[in-house]
Design a protein around this motif. Structure first.
Motif, mmCIF file in Angstrom:
data_model
loop_
_atom_site.group_PDB
_atom_site.id
_atom_site.type_symbol
_atom_site.label_atom_id
_atom_site.label_comp_id
_atom_site.label_asym_id
_atom_site.label_seq_id
_atom_site.Cartn_x
_atom_site.Cartn_y
_atom_site.Cartn_z
ATOM 1 N N CYS A 44 69.234 -61.817 15.500
ATOM 2 C CA CYS A 44 68.393 -62.233 16.729
ATOM 3 C C CYS A 44 69.265 -62.646 17.848
ATOM 4 N N ALA A 45 70.066 -61.835 18.349
ATOM 5 C CA ALA A 45 71.016 -61.927 19.234
ATOM 6 C C ALA A 45 71.032 -60.807 20.618
ATOM 7 N N CYS A 46 70.105 -59.761 20.149
ATOM 8 C CA CYS A 46 70.289 -58.485 21.339
ATOM 9 C C CYS A 46 68.827 -58.242 21.996
ATOM 10 N N GLY A 47 67.805 -58.501 21.028
ATOM 11 C CA GLY A 47 66.450 -58.097 21.514
ATOM 12 C C GLY A 47 66.091 -56.856 21.604
ATOM 13 N N THR A 48 66.844 -55.815 20.864
ATOM 14 C CA THR A 48 66.345 -54.360 20.822
ATOM 15 C C THR A 48 65.398 -53.950 19.685
ATOM 16 N N CYS A 49 64.926 -55.200 18.801
ATOM 17 C CA CYS A 49 63.911 -54.873 17.932
ATOM 18 C C CYS A 49 62.440 -55.358 18.493
ATOM 19 N N HIS A 50 62.368 -55.662 19.941
ATOM 20 C CA HIS A 50 61.023 -56.054 20.398
ATOM 21 C C HIS A 50 60.086 -55.377 20.156
ATOM 22 N N VAL A 51 58.904 -55.959 19.650
ATOM 23 C CA VAL A 51 57.725 -54.995 19.373
ATOM 24 C C VAL A 51 56.580 -55.884 19.848
ATOM 25 N N TYR A 52 55.498 -55.113 20.124
ATOM 26 C CA TYR A 52 54.077 -56.035 20.362
ATOM 27 C C TYR A 52 53.283 -55.879 19.093
ATOM 28 N N VAL A 53 52.677 -57.290 18.783
ATOM 29 C CA VAL A 53 52.054 -57.323 17.757
ATOM 30 C C VAL A 53 50.567 -56.741 18.225
ATOM 31 N N ASN A 54 49.679 -55.975 17.154
ATOM 32 C CA ASN A 54 48.248 -55.752 17.589
ATOM 33 C C ASN A 54 47.438 -56.847 17.483
ATOM 34 N N ASN A 55 46.703 -57.126 18.344
ATOM 35 C CA ASN A 55 45.593 -58.245 18.360
ATOM 36 C C ASN A 55 45.136 -58.622 17.139
ATOM 37 N N ALA A 56 44.710 -57.711 16.319
ATOM 38 C CA ALA A 56 44.197 -57.815 14.827
ATOM 39 C C ALA A 56 45.079 -58.530 14.034
ATOM 40 N N TRP A 57 46.345 -58.615 14.270
ATOM 41 C CA TRP A 57 47.193 -59.285 13.338
ATOM 42 C C TRP A 57 47.825 -60.482 14.034
ATOM 43 N N ILE A 58 47.695 -60.882 15.166
ATOM 44 C CA ILE A 58 48.327 -62.127 15.712
ATOM 45 C C ILE A 58 47.927 -63.467 14.929
ATOM 46 N N ASP A 59 46.712 -63.660 14.424
ATOM 47 C CA ASP A 59 46.328 -64.730 13.514
ATOM 48 C C ASP A 59 46.986 -64.697 12.324
ATOM 49 N N LYS A 60 47.102 -63.495 11.660
ATOM 50 C CA LYS A 60 47.983 -63.695 10.342
ATOM 51 C C LYS A 60 49.382 -64.054 10.567
ATOM 52 N N LEU A 61 50.040 -63.501 11.510
ATOM 53 C CA LEU A 61 51.337 -63.432 11.772
ATOM 54 C C LEU A 61 51.842 -64.857 12.295
ATOM 55 N N GLY A 62 50.903 -65.496 13.058
ATOM 56 C CA GLY A 62 51.187 -66.706 13.584
ATOM 57 C C GLY A 62 52.045 -66.620 14.772
ATOM 58 N N ASN A 99 49.807 -53.502 5.668
ATOM 59 C CA ASN A 99 49.322 -52.626 6.953
ATOM 60 C C ASN A 99 49.118 -53.142 7.931
ATOM 61 N N ILE A 100 50.120 -54.014 8.643
ATOM 62 C CA ILE A 100 50.232 -54.341 10.011
ATOM 63 C C ILE A 100 50.611 -53.312 10.937
ATOM 64 N N THR A 101 50.066 -53.371 12.213
ATOM 65 C CA THR A 101 50.097 -52.513 13.224
ATOM 66 C C THR A 101 50.761 -53.318 14.342
ATOM 67 N N LEU A 102 52.006 -52.512 14.788
ATOM 68 C CA LEU A 102 52.795 -53.070 15.866
ATOM 69 C C LEU A 102 52.972 -51.997 16.813
ATOM 70 N N HIS A 103 52.945 -52.100 17.809
ATOM 71 C CA HIS A 103 53.421 -51.348 19.185
ATOM 72 C C HIS A 103 54.910 -51.296 19.445
ATOM 73 N N LEU A 104 55.402 -50.113 19.613
ATOM 74 C CA LEU A 104 56.715 -49.895 20.415
ATOM 75 C C LEU A 104 56.673 -49.993 21.630
ATOM 76 N N LEU A 105 57.776 -50.463 22.408
ATOM 77 C CA LEU A 105 57.852 -50.527 23.853
ATOM 78 C C LEU A 105 58.319 -49.078 24.217
ATOM 79 N N ASP A 106 57.941 -48.779 25.349
ATOM 80 C CA ASP A 106 58.353 -47.777 26.075
ATOM 81 C C ASP A 106 59.878 -47.658 26.307
ATOM 82 N N ASN A 107 60.451 -46.408 25.941
ATOM 83 C CA ASN A 107 61.942 -46.652 25.978
ATOM 84 C C ASN A 107 62.561 -47.117 27.362
ATOM 85 N N GLU A 108 61.923 -46.880 28.506
ATOM 86 C CA GLU A 108 62.379 -47.220 29.813
ATOM 87 C C GLU A 108 62.541 -48.839 29.690
#
Length: 110
Positions: A44-62, A99-108
């Motif tokens: 938890c020091a670099c932020g290079t594992c940043h992902v977006y949580v798919n809307n359907a999973w936000i409530d389950k993840l918290g 079966n969680i769905t996560l979106h990866l960030l654009d390499n830019e």
């Protein structure tokens, strides 16, 4: 085994199965995703594992706990989106997240 679905910016889906108890970051490494270099190895020091949580999973993840290292680091990341941005190293995979769905960030944004 827990199934994790990663969606690349070109909508390509990469699916990986990992044991419960692994983190999203570890699942991404298992899948050899270049979008998740995980430079700090999950500290938890670099932020290079940043992902977006798919809307359907936000409530389950918290939500992220306020005033935690994860929240503080994410707020300074390019592409930060309140409510859906998470650090993969801080998301523990459980049966409830199978079966969680996560979106990866654009390499830019890396």
């Amino acid at each position: 085994m827990i199934t994790v679905n990663f969606i690349r910016t070109n909508n390509e889906k990469v699916q990986v199965k990992v044991p419960a108890g692994w983190t999203v970051m570890e699942a991404a490494r298992e899948a050899n995703l270049e979008e998740i270099p995980a430079t700090c190895g999950g500290c938890c020091a670099c932020g290079t594992c940043h992902v977006y949580v798919n809307n359907a999973w936000i409530d389950k993840l918290g939500e992220i706990d306020y005033n935690t290292p994860e929240q503080e680091l994410l707020e300074y990341e390019k592409g930060y989106k309140k409510g859906i941005s998470r650090l993969g190293c801080q998301v523990m995979l459980t049966k409830e997240l199978d079966n969680i769905t996560l979106h990866l960030l654009d390499n830019e944004l890396l």
